[in-house]
Write a protein that holds these residues in place. Structure first.
Motif, PDB file in Angstrom:
ATOM      1  N   SER A   1      34.894 -12.666 -35.362  1.00 34.92           N
ATOM      2  CA  SER A   1      34.959 -14.041 -34.902  1.00 34.92           C
ATOM      3  C   SER A   1      34.763 -14.104 -33.396  1.00 34.92           C
ATOM      4  CB  SER A   1      36.317 -14.657 -35.270  1.00 34.92           C
ATOM      5  OG  SER A   1      36.478 -14.713 -36.664  1.00 34.92           O
ATOM      6  N   LEU A   2      34.092 -15.143 -32.955  1.00 39.43           N
ATOM      7  CA  LEU A   2      33.944 -15.387 -31.529  1.00 39.43           C
ATOM      8  C   LEU A   2      35.284 -15.831 -30.953  1.00 39.43           C
ATOM      9  CD1 LEU A   2      30.601 -17.343 -31.690  1.00 39.43           C
ATOM     10  CD2 LEU A   2      30.924 -15.302 -30.313  1.00 39.43           C
ATOM     11  N   ASN A   3      35.574 -15.356 -29.775  1.00 41.97           N
ATOM     12  CA  ASN A   3      36.791 -15.774 -29.085  1.00 41.97           C
ATOM     13  C   ASN A   3      36.474 -17.044 -28.291  1.00 41.97           C
ATOM     14  OD1 ASN A   3      39.130 -16.113 -27.677  1.00 41.97           O
ATOM     15  ND2 ASN A   3      38.992 -14.204 -26.520  1.00 41.97           N
ATOM     16  N   LEU A   4      36.919 -18.179 -28.795  1.00 40.34           N
ATOM     17  CA  LEU A   4      36.596 -19.464 -28.184  1.00 40.34           C
ATOM     18  C   LEU A   4      37.656 -19.935 -27.191  1.00 40.34           C
ATOM     19  CD1 LEU A   4      35.329 -21.421 -31.332  1.00 40.34           C
ATOM     20  CD2 LEU A   4      34.021 -19.964 -29.781  1.00 40.34           C
ATOM     21  N   CYS A   5      38.656 -19.084 -26.944  1.00 41.83           N
ATOM     22  CA  CYS A   5      39.776 -19.514 -26.102  1.00 41.83           C
ATOM     23  C   CYS A   5      39.329 -19.948 -24.716  1.00 41.83           C
ATOM     24  CB  CYS A   5      40.810 -18.397 -25.982  1.00 41.83           C
ATOM     25  SG  CYS A   5      41.646 -18.039 -27.540  1.00 41.83           S
ATOM     26  N   SER A   6      38.324 -19.273 -24.170  1.00 47.52           N
ATOM     27  CA  SER A   6      37.897 -19.566 -22.801  1.00 47.52           C
ATOM     28  C   SER A   6      36.831 -20.663 -22.725  1.00 47.52           C
ATOM     29  CB  SER A   6      37.360 -18.290 -22.142  1.00 47.52           C
ATOM     30  OG  SER A   6      36.275 -17.766 -22.879  1.00 47.52           O
ATOM     31  N   PHE A   7      36.476 -21.247 -23.876  1.00 44.04           N
ATOM     32  CA  PHE A   7      35.441 -22.275 -23.896  1.00 44.04           C
ATOM     33  C   PHE A   7      36.060 -23.662 -23.721  1.00 44.04           C
ATOM     34  CE2 PHE A   7      32.542 -19.595 -26.908  1.00 44.04           C
ATOM     35  CZ  PHE A   7      32.509 -18.592 -25.953  1.00 44.04           C
ATOM     36  N   SER A   8      35.279 -24.579 -23.175  1.00 43.07           N
ATOM     37  CA  SER A   8      35.741 -25.949 -23.011  1.00 43.07           C
ATOM     38  C   SER A   8      35.813 -26.645 -24.365  1.00 43.07           C
ATOM     39  CB  SER A   8      34.804 -26.725 -22.087  1.00 43.07           C
ATOM     40  OG  SER A   8      33.551 -26.936 -22.715  1.00 43.07           O
TER      41      SER A   8
ATOM     42  N   VAL B   1      31.876 -24.129 -11.389  1.00 38.68           N
ATOM     43  CA  VAL B   1      32.872 -24.811 -12.214  1.00 38.68           C
ATOM     44  C   VAL B   1      32.376 -24.930 -13.654  1.00 38.68           C
ATOM     45  CG1 VAL B   1      34.061 -27.009 -12.588  1.00 38.68           C
ATOM     46  CG2 VAL B   1      33.880 -26.057 -10.278  1.00 38.68           C
ATOM     47  N   ALA B   2      31.091 -25.234 -13.828  1.00 38.08           N
ATOM     48  CA  ALA B   2      30.525 -25.392 -15.170  1.00 38.08           C
ATOM     49  C   ALA B   2      30.585 -24.088 -15.954  1.00 38.08           C
ATOM     50  CB  ALA B   2      29.082 -25.885 -15.077  1.00 38.08           C
ATOM     51  N   PHE B   3      30.202 -22.988 -15.331  1.00 39.21           N
ATOM     52  CA  PHE B   3      30.219 -21.702 -16.029  1.00 39.21           C
ATOM     53  C   PHE B   3      31.648 -21.286 -16.374  1.00 39.21           C
ATOM     54  CE2 PHE B   3      25.862 -21.109 -14.396  1.00 39.21           C
ATOM     55  CZ  PHE B   3      25.266 -20.619 -15.543  1.00 39.21           C
ATOM     56  N   LYS B   4      32.559 -21.500 -15.439  1.00 47.49           N
ATOM     57  CA  LYS B   4      33.953 -21.141 -15.688  1.00 47.49           C
ATOM     58  C   LYS B   4      34.545 -22.011 -16.786  1.00 47.49           C
ATOM     59  CE  LYS B   4      37.785 -18.935 -14.712  1.00 47.49           C
ATOM     60  NZ  LYS B   4      37.917 -17.482 -14.957  1.00 47.49           N
ATOM     61  N   LYS B   5      34.271 -23.309 -16.721  1.00 45.11           N
ATOM     62  CA  LYS B   5      34.835 -24.258 -17.672  1.00 45.11           C
ATOM     63  C   LYS B   5      34.258 -24.070 -19.071  1.00 45.11           C
ATOM     64  CE  LYS B   5      35.171 -29.277 -18.411  1.00 45.11           C
ATOM     65  NZ  LYS B   5      34.827 -30.600 -17.840  1.00 45.11           N
ATOM     66  N   CYS B   6      32.932 -23.876 -19.147  1.00 49.80           N
ATOM     67  CA  CYS B   6      32.271 -23.840 -20.455  1.00 49.80           C
ATOM     68  C   CYS B   6      32.462 -22.513 -21.180  1.00 49.80           C
ATOM     69  CB  CYS B   6      30.781 -24.131 -20.302  1.00 49.80           C
ATOM     70  SG  CYS B   6      30.425 -25.803 -19.778  1.00 49.80           S
ATOM     71  N   ILE B   7      32.334 -21.405 -20.448  1.00 53.71           N
ATOM     72  CA  ILE B   7      32.360 -20.102 -21.125  1.00 53.71           C
ATOM     73  C   ILE B   7      33.275 -19.081 -20.461  1.00 53.71           C
ATOM     74  CG2 ILE B   7      30.131 -20.277 -22.269  1.00 53.71           C
ATOM     75  CD1 ILE B   7      28.782 -18.992 -19.976  1.00 53.71           C
ATOM     76  N   GLY B   8      34.039 -19.512 -19.466  1.00 58.24           N
ATOM     77  CA  GLY B   8      35.062 -18.646 -18.901  1.00 58.24           C
ATOM     78  C   GLY B   8      34.540 -17.406 -18.220  1.00 58.24           C
ATOM     79  N   VAL B   9      33.423 -17.502 -17.536  1.00 58.80           N
ATOM     80  CA  VAL B   9      32.854 -16.331 -16.863  1.00 58.80           C
ATOM     81  C   VAL B   9      33.016 -16.478 -15.350  1.00 58.80           C
ATOM     82  CG1 VAL B   9      30.539 -17.347 -16.754  1.00 58.80           C
ATOM     83  CG2 VAL B   9      30.805 -14.864 -16.646  1.00 58.80           C
ATOM     84  N   ASN B  10      33.262 -15.355 -14.679  1.00 63.15           N
ATOM     85  CA  ASN B  10      33.384 -15.380 -13.227  1.00 63.15           C
ATOM     86  C   ASN B  10      32.036 -15.708 -12.583  1.00 63.15           C
ATOM     87  OD1 ASN B  10      36.122 -14.667 -13.204  1.00 63.15           O
ATOM     88  ND2 ASN B  10      35.642 -12.499 -13.377  1.00 63.15           N
ATOM     89  N   SER B  11      32.083 -16.548 -11.569  1.00 64.87           N
ATOM     90  CA  SER B  11      30.856 -16.973 -10.892  1.00 64.87           C
ATOM     91  C   SER B  11      31.108 -17.067  -9.400  1.00 64.87           C
ATOM     92  CB  SER B  11      30.392 -18.336 -11.420  1.00 64.87           C
ATOM     93  OG  SER B  11      30.269 -18.324 -12.817  1.00 64.87           O
ATOM     94  N   LEU B  12      30.029 -16.974  -8.629  1.00 62.48           N
ATOM     95  CA  LEU B  12      30.112 -17.144  -7.183  1.00 62.48           C
ATOM     96  C   LEU B  12      29.057 -18.148  -6.734  1.00 62.48           C
ATOM     97  CD1 LEU B  12      30.544 -13.527  -5.721  1.00 62.48           C
ATOM     98  CD2 LEU B  12      32.247 -15.347  -5.783  1.00 62.48           C
ATOM     99  N   PRO B  13      29.408 -19.051  -5.812  1.00 58.74           N
ATOM    100  CA  PRO B  13      28.436 -20.033  -5.307  1.00 58.74           C
ATOM    101  C   PRO B  13      27.606 -19.464  -4.166  1.00 58.74           C
ATOM    102  CG  PRO B  13      30.595 -20.497  -4.392  1.00 58.74           C
ATOM    103  CD  PRO B  13      30.763 -19.303  -5.288  1.00 58.74           C
TER     104      PRO B  13
END
Length: 429
Positions: A364-371, A124-136
Motif C-alpha cells: 500500500s502507498l503511504n498517504l500520510c504525507s499527502f494533502s 510549499v506545494a511539494f511539501k504539502k502535496c507529497i511531503g518531500v523536502n524542497s529548497l527555493p
C-alpha cells in the motif's frame, strides 16, 4: 572532498556540467517527447539502455532534470538502486500526470532526496502535496548581461520595428498556459485607448494546433521566432515595457521578466507564484489574479489575470514619462553564476549513503504525507498500491493527457497549490 559518481538524467549537459564539474558525471540524455508518446514500454526501453551503459550500483547521486526523467528514476529505484536524487523539475507538482510521476519517483525515497524549486510557493506545494523536502533555489537563473550600449532607436532599426510607437514586449512559448489569449484581450483594450502602442512578442516553442486556434487574434502584433542571443538583446533594448499575463501552472520564478529587468525595462506581471519575489514599485507592477470554477485556456488552468486591472497598469506605466527606466537591483539569487555555486555546494554536502528499498511495489502507498486534495484523487481513482499507480497513469490516459480526470478534483487540487500563494512574504535562497 571525495568525488561522487553522479548520474544526470537530462536533455542537455549545458547547465548541469557547471555544478557537477568536481565529480565524475555520467549524462544519460532523455529526449523530451510529446506526452502522448509516454508509455511504460518507452520508459522501460530507456531503462534497459541506461542499465547497459552505466553500472548503477556505483552511482552515488542522481540529478533528475525535468518531469520527463521521473519515470526513469522510478524504474531505477524499483530495480533496487536507491541513492539520493536531486530533482530539478522546473515546474510545480500539477496537474495529475505530474503529481503521479513525482509520487512514483519518490515511492522508494531516500532520506536525502531533494526537490529544487524556483519559488517558495513551489516548495510549499511539494511539501504539502507529497511531503518531500524542497529548497527555493532559482533554476537556473539569468546570465549577467554586458549591459549592451545599443540605443533604442538603433535596436529597432535592426529588428525592423517602427521608431514612432510605444513598444510593449511579451516573451513566452506559444502554448495555451502562457496567457496568450489574455494578451490578445489586453491588446484590444489598449489599442482602443492608445493607437500608438505596438505589441511585440517572441517565442522559442510553438504548439501548432494552439497557434492555429488563436492566429486571427494575433493580428496587429509583431511575432518573432527563435531569436539568437544578440537579436534577443536588441529586442529587450527596443522595448518600452515588458508584460506577462501568465498564470501558468508550470510557472515558478519567471526567467524572462528577470531578463527584462536586467536590461532596464519596467514590467507588469500577474501576481502569480514567484513573480512577487522581485517586483516592487521600483521596477514595475503586479496585477491581481481571478480564480475560477471552470477551466480557461486549457483544461488544467483555473485562474486568469484581471484584464481591466492589467490594462490600467500598462496605461499608467506608458503614460508616466517621469518613471525611471533604472530598475531596482536584482537579488543575487536571480543570477545563473550564483546558483551554480549553490548547486555545487549542495552536492558537496549531501549524504550519499545508500539505503535498502523497504517496500515492494504491491504494498500500500503511504498517504500520510499527502494533502487531503491528493488523498481525494487517489480515493476517486481507487489507487492503493504503487502498482495501481503505475498501471493507471497509463491506462486511465493521464500519461498522454487524453483525459483530464474529474474537473472538480482537478480544480480543488489547483486551488490548494496556487490560491493560497504568499510568496511575497518569503525569500528565495
Amino acid at each position: 572532498m571525495n568525488k561522487k559518481n553522479i548520474l544526470v538524467l537530462s536533455d542537455s549537459a549545458d547547465d548541469v556540467v557547471h555544478f557537477t564539474r568536481k565529480n565524475k558525471t555520467y549524462l544519460f540524455t532523455i529526449e523530451q517527447v510529446p506526452p502522448v508518446d509516454y508509455k511504460w514500454d518507452y520508459f522501460r526501453g530507456l531503462y534497459n539502455k541506461l542499465h547497459q551503459q552505466v553500472d548503477l550500483s556505483k552511482i552515488d547521486l542522481i540529478i533528475a532534470e525535468y518531469v520527463d526523467s521521473l519515470a526513469l528514476l522510478y524504474l531505477i529505484r524499483s530495480n533496487g538502486y536507491n541513492c539520493p536524487a536531486i530533482l530539478i523539475p522546473h515546474t510545480n507538482p500539477y496537474p495529475i500526470d505530474y503529481l503521479f510521476l513525482f509520487i512514483l519517483a519518490l515511492h522508494y525515497r531516500h532520506p536525502s532526496d531533494l526537490v529544487l524549486c524556483g519559488s517558495q510557493n513551489a516548495v510549499v506545494a511539494f511539501k504539502k502535496c507529497i511531503g518531500v523536502n524542497s529548497l527555493p533555489i532559482c533554476t537556473f537563473g539569468i546570465k549577467k548581461n554586458c549591459k549592451a550600449k545599443i540605443k533604442k532607436s538603433e535596436a529597432r532599426k535592426l529588428l525592423g520595428l517602427p521608431l514612432n510607437k510605444k513598444t510593449i514586449l511579451f516573451t513566452a512559448r506559444l502554448m495555451d498556459d502562457k496567457g496568450w489569449e489574455q494578451l490578445c484581450e489586453i491588446k484590444e483594450q489598449i489599442q482602443k485607448i492608445r493607437s500608438d502602442i505596438l505589441f511585440v512578442c517572441t517565442c522559442t516553442h510553438i504548439d501548432s494546433a494552439y497557434y492555429n486556434r488563436i492566429a486571427t487574434k494575433l493580428i496587429d502584433m509583431v511575432l518573432f521566432y527563435r531569436l539568437d542571443q544578440e537579436e534577443l538583446v536588441n529586442l529587450y533594448k527596443s522595448a518600452d515595457l515588458f508584460i506577462s499575463p501568465a498564470t501558468s501552472c508550470f510557472e515558478t520564478y519567471g526567467k524572462s521578466p528577470l531578463e527584462a529587468i536586467s536590461y532596464g525595462l519596467r514590467v507588469v506581471l500577474s501576481r502569480w507564484d514567484g513573480f512577487p519575489y522581485y517586483i516592487d514599485s521600483g521596477n514595475g507592477q503586479l496585477v491581481d489574479v481571478v480564480y475560477t470554477d471552470t477551466p480557461i485556456g486549457n483544461p488544467f488552468q483555473f485562474a486568469h489575470v484581471s484584464i481591466d486591472n492589467f490594462v490600467s497598469s500598462i496605461i499608467s506605466e506608458i503614460n508616466d514619462e517621469k518613471l525611471s527606466t533604472k530598475t531596482t537591483k536584482l537579488p543575487n539569487w536571480a543570477f545563473y553564476d550564483n546558483n551554480m555555486l549553490k548547486y555545487e555546494e549542495l552536492i558537496s554536502t549531501i549524504n550519499c549513503e545508500k539505503v535498502q528499498n523497504r517496500k515492494s511495489n504491491d504494498e500500500s502507498l503511504n498517504l500520510c504525507s499527502f494533502s487531503s486534495e491528493v488523498k481525494d484523487i487517489f480515493d476517486f481513482y481507487k489507487i492503493k498500491t504503487v502498482i495501481d499507480l503505475e498501471k493507471k497513469i497509463e491506462t486511465l490516459g493521464f500519461f498522454g493527457r487524453e483525459i483530464i480526470g474529474s474537473e472538480k478534483l482537478l480544480r480543488e487540487f489547483h486551488h490548494s497549490i496556487f490560491k493560497t500563494m504568499d510568496s511575497v512574504e518569503e525569500n528565495i535562497l
